[in-house]
Design an enzyme around this catalytic site. Structure first.
Site, PDB file in Angstrom:
ATOM      1  N   LYS A   1       0.819  -1.219   0.000  1.00 35.53           N
ATOM      2  CA  LYS A   1       0.000   0.000   0.000  1.00 35.53           C
ATOM      3  C   LYS A   1       0.849   1.263   0.000  1.00 35.53           C
ATOM      4  CE  LYS A   1      -2.379  -0.705   3.675  1.00 35.53           C
ATOM      5  NZ  LYS A   1      -1.748  -1.953   4.096  1.00 35.53           N
TER       6      LYS A   1
ATOM      7  N   ARG B   1     -10.367   2.533   8.953  1.00 37.89           N
ATOM      8  CA  ARG B   1     -10.055   1.142   9.297  1.00 37.89           C
ATOM      9  C   ARG B   1     -11.292   0.350   9.696  1.00 37.89           C
ATOM     10  NH1 ARG B   1      -4.880  -0.443   9.460  1.00 37.89           N
ATOM     11  NH2 ARG B   1      -3.286   1.163   9.598  1.00 37.89           N
TER      12      ARG B   1
ATOM     13  N   ARG C   1      11.054  -8.771   4.901  1.00 36.73           N
ATOM     14  CA  ARG C   1      11.252  -7.365   5.271  1.00 36.73           C
ATOM     15  C   ARG C   1      11.729  -7.261   6.714  1.00 36.73           C
ATOM     16  NH1 ARG C   1       6.299  -3.382   4.318  1.00 36.73           N
ATOM     17  NH2 ARG C   1       5.607  -4.127   6.340  1.00 36.73           N
TER      18      ARG C   1
ATOM     19  N   ARG D   1      13.856  -6.618  12.369  1.00 34.28           N
ATOM     20  CA  ARG D   1      12.698  -6.538  13.271  1.00 34.28           C
ATOM     21  C   ARG D   1      12.385  -7.923  13.822  1.00 34.28           C
ATOM     22  NH1 ARG D   1       8.107  -2.846  10.647  1.00 34.28           N
ATOM     23  NH2 ARG D   1       7.112  -3.635  12.517  1.00 34.28           N
TER      24      ARG D   1
ATOM     25  N   ARG E   1      -1.762 -10.478  12.552  1.00 33.51           N
ATOM     26  CA  ARG E   1      -2.071  -9.161  11.975  1.00 33.51           C
ATOM     27  C   ARG E   1      -2.938  -9.311  10.735  1.00 33.51           C
ATOM     28  NH1 ARG E   1       3.488  -6.774  10.902  1.00 33.51           N
ATOM     29  NH2 ARG E   1       2.326  -5.219   9.723  1.00 33.51           N
TER      30      ARG E   1
END
Length: 188
Positions: A13, A88, A127, A133, A144
């Site tokens: 996005k 959202r 990623r 991370r 998620r």
């Protein structure tokens, strides 16, 4: 063009919002950027948002809505905008409709970038490795995606019911996805 961009984490996005906004000569507005600007600027809304974020809680709709309302009142959005990350949920979508009505404009499209959850899980794991991370593990990513799916289903239904939903396949080469998005927007 006044549009919202929807899609699961890892669907691209942010990348596509920047490309599409550039192509349409309108600002791409992400709620993350709005939050950061308000927190950095130490605005009243920024201080409220920071309290929730520091506690690990979601920023309540009324604070988020107020930040978006302030952002949509700025001069650079008169010719259009692309919202990324807002709304959202259906309540926020209704509030956005009210904001736009107050500005005497309407939303042109709700563009959903669709993506295969197994593929976006792989993207996000990669990623996370690149960005270092440790918190983005496969179970966390899948959770998620599950939350996104549950919370966004009513939102896509809302926009579909208003004749605004446009779905675009977000899988494949970045340039190909951009081409599909441009074609979908041109069709609106």
């Amino acid at each position: 063009m006044r549009a919202v961009l929807l899609g699961p984490p890892g669907a691209g996005k942010g990348t596509q919002a920047a490309r599409l906004a550039d192509r349409l000569s309108i600002p791409a507005i992400s709620t993350g950027d709005i939050f950061r600007a308000n927190v950095k600027g130490k605005t009243e809304l920024g201080r409220k948002a920071q309290e929730y974020m520091s506690a690990g809680a979601l920023v309540p709709d009324e604070v988020t809505n107020a930040m978006v309302r302030d952002r949509l009142a700025q001069d650079d959005v008169h010719a259009g905008f692309l919202l990324d990350g807002y709304p959202r949920n259906p309540d926020q979508a209704v509030e956005l409709d009210t904001m736009l009505s107050d500005l005497e404009v309407k939303l042109d499209a709700a563009i959903e970038i669709t993506a295969d959850f197994d593929e976006v899980t792989k993207r996000l794991i990669k990623r996370a490795e690149i960005d270092g991370r440790d918190d983005d593990t496969e179970p966390v990513i899948r959770k998620r995606l599950e939350v996104y799916s549950t919370s966004t289903a009513p939102l896509t239904a809302y926009y579909e019911g208003h004749g605004l939903l446009v779905q675009v396949d977000g899988m494949g080469d970045v340039d190909d996805v951009t081409s599909r998005l441009v074609a979908a927007v041109d069709g609106k």
